[in-house]
Each structure stands twice: as structure tokens, then as C-alpha cells.
Design a protein around this motif. Structure first.
Motif, PDB file in Angstrom:
ATOM      1  N   THR A  16       0.797  -1.060  -0.024  1.00  0.00           N
ATOM      2  CA  THR A  16      -0.024   0.037   0.283  1.00  0.00           C
ATOM      3  C   THR A  16       0.917   0.992   0.080  1.00  0.00           C
ATOM      4  OG1 THR A  16      -1.618  -1.174   1.076  1.00  0.00           O
ATOM      5  CG2 THR A  16      -1.610   1.111   1.258  1.00  0.00           C
ATOM      6  N   GLY A  17       0.606   2.271  -0.862  1.00  0.00           N
ATOM      7  CA  GLY A  17       1.207   3.328  -1.013  1.00  0.00           C
ATOM      8  C   GLY A  17       2.286   3.385  -2.100  1.00  0.00           C
ATOM      9  N   ARG A  18       2.750   2.162  -2.426  1.00  0.00           N
ATOM     10  CA  ARG A  18       3.795   2.101  -3.480  1.00  0.00           C
ATOM     11  C   ARG A  18       3.440   1.849  -4.913  1.00  0.00           C
ATOM     12  NH1 ARG A  18       8.913   0.277  -1.264  1.00  0.00           N
ATOM     13  NH2 ARG A  18       8.472   0.004   1.152  1.00  0.00           N
ATOM     14  N   VAL A  19       4.218   2.374  -5.785  1.00  0.00           N
ATOM     15  CA  VAL A  19       3.665   2.548  -7.264  1.00  0.00           C
ATOM     16  C   VAL A  19       4.839   1.619  -8.036  1.00  0.00           C
ATOM     17  CG1 VAL A  19       3.462   3.920  -9.149  1.00  0.00           C
ATOM     18  CG2 VAL A  19       2.963   4.744  -6.889  1.00  0.00           C
ATOM     19  N   ALA A  20       4.257   0.550  -9.033  1.00  0.00           N
ATOM     20  CA  ALA A  20       4.827  -0.152  -9.878  1.00  0.00           C
ATOM     21  C   ALA A  20       4.442  -0.060 -11.313  1.00  0.00           C
ATOM     22  CB  ALA A  20       4.533  -1.590  -9.464  1.00  0.00           C
ATOM     23  N   VAL A  21       5.220  -0.083 -12.023  1.00  0.00           N
ATOM     24  CA  VAL A  21       5.094  -0.098 -13.398  1.00  0.00           C
ATOM     25  C   VAL A  21       5.384  -1.560 -14.148  1.00  0.00           C
ATOM     26  CG1 VAL A  21       6.028   0.994 -15.471  1.00  0.00           C
ATOM     27  CG2 VAL A  21       5.773   2.588 -13.587  1.00  0.00           C
ATOM     28  N   ALA A  72       1.524  -8.065 -12.588  1.00  0.00           N
ATOM     29  CA  ALA A  72       0.748  -6.619 -12.300  1.00  0.00           C
ATOM     30  C   ALA A  72      -0.205  -7.086 -11.277  1.00  0.00           C
ATOM     31  CB  ALA A  72       0.256  -6.331 -13.847  1.00  0.00           C
ATOM     32  N   ILE A  73      -1.219  -8.166 -11.583  1.00  0.00           N
ATOM     33  CA  ILE A  73      -2.335  -8.589 -10.726  1.00  0.00           C
ATOM     34  C   ILE A  73      -1.658  -8.982  -9.272  1.00  0.00           C
ATOM     35  CG2 ILE A  73      -3.716 -10.680 -10.497  1.00  0.00           C
ATOM     36  CD1 ILE A  73      -4.104 -10.633 -13.341  1.00  0.00           C
ATOM     37  N   GLU A  74      -0.635  -9.538  -9.273  1.00  0.00           N
ATOM     38  CA  GLU A  74      -0.065  -9.796  -7.727  1.00  0.00           C
ATOM     39  C   GLU A  74       0.175  -8.682  -7.109  1.00  0.00           C
ATOM     40  OE1 GLU A  74       0.586 -11.891  -4.454  1.00  0.00           O
ATOM     41  OE2 GLU A  74      -0.403 -12.493  -5.883  1.00  0.00           O
ATOM     42  N   LEU A  75       0.846  -7.546  -7.735  1.00  0.00           N
ATOM     43  CA  LEU A  75       1.487  -6.377  -7.147  1.00  0.00           C
ATOM     44  C   LEU A  75      -0.116  -5.440  -6.604  1.00  0.00           C
ATOM     45  CD1 LEU A  75       4.226  -5.158  -9.369  1.00  0.00           C
ATOM     46  CD2 LEU A  75       4.553  -5.876  -7.021  1.00  0.00           C
ATOM     47  N   THR A 105      -0.190   0.482  -6.324  1.00  0.00           N
ATOM     48  CA  THR A 105      -0.947   1.063  -7.318  1.00  0.00           C
ATOM     49  C   THR A 105      -0.032   0.830  -8.812  1.00  0.00           C
ATOM     50  OG1 THR A 105      -1.547   3.069  -6.044  1.00  0.00           O
ATOM     51  CG2 THR A 105      -1.376   3.381  -8.514  1.00  0.00           C
ATOM     52  N   VAL A 106      -0.877   0.008  -9.585  1.00  0.00           N
ATOM     53  CA  VAL A 106      -0.052  -0.524 -10.790  1.00  0.00           C
ATOM     54  C   VAL A 106      -0.249   0.163 -12.111  1.00  0.00           C
ATOM     55  CG1 VAL A 106       0.478  -2.472 -12.059  1.00  0.00           C
ATOM     56  CG2 VAL A 106       0.058  -2.763  -9.641  1.00  0.00           C
ATOM     57  N   TYR A 107       0.742   0.531 -12.767  1.00  0.00           N
ATOM     58  CA  TYR A 107       0.633   1.126 -14.033  1.00  0.00           C
ATOM     59  C   TYR A 107       1.085   0.097 -14.939  1.00  0.00           C
ATOM     60  CZ  TYR A 107      -0.162   5.789 -12.037  1.00  0.00           C
ATOM     61  OH  TYR A 107      -0.682   6.783 -11.399  1.00  0.00           O
ATOM     62  N   GLY A 108       0.307  -0.262 -15.775  1.00  0.00           N
ATOM     63  CA  GLY A 108       0.880  -1.497 -16.855  1.00  0.00           C
ATOM     64  C   GLY A 108       0.867  -0.997 -18.544  1.00  0.00           C
ATOM     65  N   THR A 109       1.425  -1.726 -19.197  1.00  0.00           N
ATOM     66  CA  THR A 109       1.518  -1.237 -20.584  1.00  0.00           C
ATOM     67  C   THR A 109       1.276  -2.624 -21.307  1.00  0.00           C
ATOM     68  OG1 THR A 109       3.873  -1.607 -20.943  1.00  0.00           O
ATOM     69  CG2 THR A 109       3.295   0.670 -20.468  1.00  0.00           C
TER      70      THR A 109
END
Length: 64
Positions: A8-13, A26-29, A35-39
Motif C-alpha cells: 500500500t502506498g507503493r507504485v509499480a510499473v 501486475a495482478i499480484e502487485l 498502484t500499478v501502471y501497466g503497458t
């Protein structure tokens, strides 16, 4: 979730989040609170040149 699993509070790309390992990551994160930003190349409105059925929108919805 608490402890080291809580993102919580972390951002992942995540690149390549439409299918395969990128999608799973992406789903696990997201499940752990990040907060996940996926391409990805396939969307509901336009598939990639490989014409795969998976879409980036499906990945986003799977994390909820």
C-alpha cells in the motif's frame, strides 16, 4: 495484508502486462496494495499485430 507483503502506498510499473508473466506480476502487485501502471499492446478497441485475445483492460479488472 500486513508486513512485507503490504505494498500500500507503493507504485509499480509493469511492461507487458497484457498477458503471461507481466500480467501475473501486475495482478499480484495490485492484490498486495500497490498502484500499478501497466503497458500492453492489445486493448478492447484494438488488438496487437499478433491478434491475441487478451487485453490490458482485462488485466486491470483482474486486480480488483
Amino acid at each position: 495484508m500486513e508486513g512485507h507483503n503490504d505494498l500500500t502506498g507503493r507504485v509499480a510499473v509493469v511492461a507487458g502486462a497484457t498477458r503471461g508473466a507481466g500480467r501475473a506480476i501486475a495482478i499480484e502487485l495490485g492484490a498486495r496494495g500497490a498502484t500499478v501502471y501497466g503497458t500492453g499492446r492489445s486493448t478492447r478497441e484494438g488488438r496487437s499485430v499478433m491478434n491475441r485475445p487478451e487485453t490490458i483492460e482485462e488485466t486491470a479488472l483482474a486486480g480488483h
